[in-house]
Design an enzyme around this catalytic site. Structure first.
Site, short mmCIF file in Angstrom:
data_model
loop_
_atom_site.label_atom_id
_atom_site.label_comp_id
_atom_site.label_asym_id
_atom_site.label_seq_id
_atom_site.Cartn_x
_atom_site.Cartn_y
_atom_site.Cartn_z
N TYR A 51 7.58 2.96 1.99
CA TYR A 51 6.22 3.20 2.18
C TYR A 51 5.40 2.50 1.37
CZ TYR A 51 8.07 7.55 4.72
OH TYR A 51 9.28 8.39 5.94
N GLU A 52 4.32 2.38 2.31
CA GLU A 52 3.49 1.65 1.36
C GLU A 52 3.06 1.89 -0.21
OE1 GLU A 52 -0.19 0.49 4.06
OE2 GLU A 52 -0.70 2.74 3.49
N SER A 53 3.23 3.25 -0.26
CA SER A 53 2.95 4.24 -1.86
C SER A 53 3.63 3.21 -2.34
CB SER A 53 3.35 5.37 -1.64
OG SER A 53 3.84 5.91 -0.62
N GLY A 54 5.00 2.91 -2.29
CA GLY A 54 5.74 1.96 -2.83
C GLY A 54 7.12 2.37 -3.45
N HIS B 104 -4.75 -3.22 2.54
CA HIS B 104 -4.51 -2.92 1.41
C HIS B 104 -3.87 -4.39 0.72
CE1 HIS B 104 -5.28 0.79 2.12
NE2 HIS B 104 -3.40 1.30 2.52
#
Lengths: 255, 275
Positions: A51-54, B104
């Protein structure tokens, strides 16, 4: 005899089946997250969800509402800063599959999630924008798009290229220096489209059970190519439906 | 060394009209209470910077604090569109909103360059998209070693960055963990910084995956328990997903939105003076 199911359930199941066990998959929220978690709970227990949140290797037991819900961090192999997600993991091509949605899509799999109608400074509809998608589309080994099919969405030209598919034809990705494989597969509520290996044009290769070619033509804003060996996919199994519905129920109950 | 201040003092001293302001927090640790204090203090003409201008910037934009938005994804995560953001872009309400739009990867790298004291960042990004046609500071650059053409974006150096964290000690050393997003880079890239925290403790006990910002790298710390709500602070609270869903309805209509801001933000006893 198969149970009753909705077109959205068929689409999610078809997308989940597309994911191979043991691969690393960059997951956006919504349909991609649902499909990836369904795959992990059925045929692909070793699917690595990123997930791009890390959150790398998240193993949520409930569907997150956002890409940053606590359950993702709690169950991840590693939680890394956001610049690292893009620079160390996505950019060098370490991620096999990027899973994207679209507000508009054209025959070469170019995606718009930015503006519809009018012009950029005065759009008819302002959408959320790019997020991680342009670089996911550029750098993942391949891209799977999951989107409901309609003439509004499947357009001759996208109003804005947010994420590049095959540009305007077979040579564009190489010309642009995009290193990932591009949108090989588009999964909709009507069937499955695959990029032709030579022309790169999206081609209808599989219908969901009960769907006709005419329905797909009616829901596509360009003269859609249809494969000679067009097939019909399998309906969702009882297990797929049970697991999918249980996952979706977790979104409606508090953590 | 960071000063310990009240939220009202911190915002009054560090956030000024016309500033470039970054409120960061990637879904987790979003400094909502500080955003509300900015609205209460009536800041104007701000350039708001944030990768994911979600509900917090929808509130600031709708309340008329912003002139310009620098961002990469403007939606309500998992719910849909931001109606105040859309109303500003589509109808210039309550004021026109200038956009500077990135991806992003571009935004994250802009903060990294800012934190690193470099004028720009280089990445493989944006190529073939329509973004460079509208965002003039996305440029291409040739690698001096290989000749390969890559993308350059300028450093982001906000006048002030505001973040929320779990804890600080009395010397203003800040500790955060869980999803730490781009907060460290955003604080180090900024000229001034304000950190709101759940708790002020005598000593910071190490936590797995922590990021520590030394007190001498932070301008001020304010004690604001619950200051991330409806976002969350890992270990202290969970994300109030029901609020994000409810926001869709609250924000759809201008009057309902203004009533909500009047009741929940402008009434000072709601979350002012908590320090």
């Amino acid at each position: 005899m198969s149970e009753q199911y909705t077109a959205d359930e068929m689409m999610t199941v078809a997308a989940a089946r597309q994911l191979r066990d043991g691969t690393a998959c960059f997951v956006g929220i919504g349909l991609p997250s649902t499909a990836a978690n369904l795959a992990r709970a059925t045929h692909a227990p070793n699917l690595v969800l990123i997930y791009e949140s890390g959150c790398l290797g998240a193993k949520p037991d409930r569907l997150p509402l956002s890409i940053g819900d606590g359950v993702l961090a709690d169950t991840a192999d590693a939680v890394v800063p956001v610049p690292e997600v893009f620079n160390y993991w996505l950019q060098p091509g370490r991620i096999d599959v990027g899973f994207l949605g679209a507000a508009q899509l054209d025959r070469y799999g170019n995606i718009n999630t930015t503006v519809i109608g009018g012009d950029y400074t005065g759009p008819k509809v302002r959408l959320p924008g790019a997020g991680g998608a342009p670089e996911i589309a550029a750098s993942c080994g391949e891209v799977v798009v999951i989107v409901r099919q309609s003439r509004r969405t499947f357009t001759e030209r996208v109003d804005f290229v947010t994420s590049v598919g095959y540009g305007s034809g077979p040579d564009d990705r190489a010309r642009l220096g995009l290193r990932g494989g591009g949108p090989r597969t588009v999964i909709t509520d009507l069937g499955v489209l695959e990029a032709d290996p030579v022309s790169r044009e999206l081609t209808l290769t599989r219908l969901h059970p009960g769907v006709t070619v005419e329905q797909v033509h009616d829901a596509t804003g360009w003269p859609l190519a249809v494969a000679d060996d067009l097939s019909t996919g399998e309906p969702p199994t009882a297990e797929e439906l049970t697991v999918l519905r249980a996952l979706e129920a977790t979104m409606r109950t508090p953590a | 060394m960071a000063k310990l201040v009240s939220l009202a003092e911190g915002v009054a001293e560090l956030v000024r009209d016309g500033d470039t302001v970054a409120l960061e927090g990637f879904t987790h640790l979003i400094p909502f209470a500080a955003g509300h204090e900015i609205i209460r203090q009536g800041r104007r003409d701000l350039t708001l910077v944030r990768m994911t201008p979600d509900v917090i910037y929808d509130q600031l934009i709708g309340a008329g604090c912003a002139r310009r938005l620098v961002f990469s994804w403007g939606g309500n995560p998992g719910v849909g569109s931001l109606h105040r953001f859309r109303d500003a872009v589509q109808n210039a309400w309550p004021a026109p909103l200038e956009l500077e739009e990135h991806s992003h990867a571009g935004m994250a790298n802009r903060y990294v360059a800012g934190a690193s004291g470099l004028p720009f960042a280089v990445l493989r990004g944006y190529t073939g998209t329509d973004l460079p046609r509208h965002t003039t500071n996305i440029r291409s650059i040739d690698c001096p070693f290989t000749g390969e053409t890559l993308t350059a974006v300028p450093a982001l150096n906000p006048d002030v960055t505001v973040v929320h964290a779990q804890r600080a000690d009395r010397a203003g050393n800040v500790q955060m963990w869980g999803i730490t997003g781009v907060q460290k880079e955003a604080v180090l890239a900024a000229r001034r910084s304000l950190v709101t925290v759940e708790e002020i403790v005598d000593e910071l006990t190490p936590v797995a995956g922590q990021v520590v910002l030394p007190g001498w790298a932070v301008s001020a710390v304010a004690h604001v328990p619950g200051g991330a709500h409806p976002s969350y602070a890992h270990g202290y609270s969970v994300r109030d997903n029901a609020f994000y869903v409810a926001w869709d309805k609250i924000s759809r209509d201008r009057d309902t939105f203004q009533d909500w801001i009047a009741t929940h933000v402008r009434t000072p006893e709601r979350d002012g003076g908590r320090a």
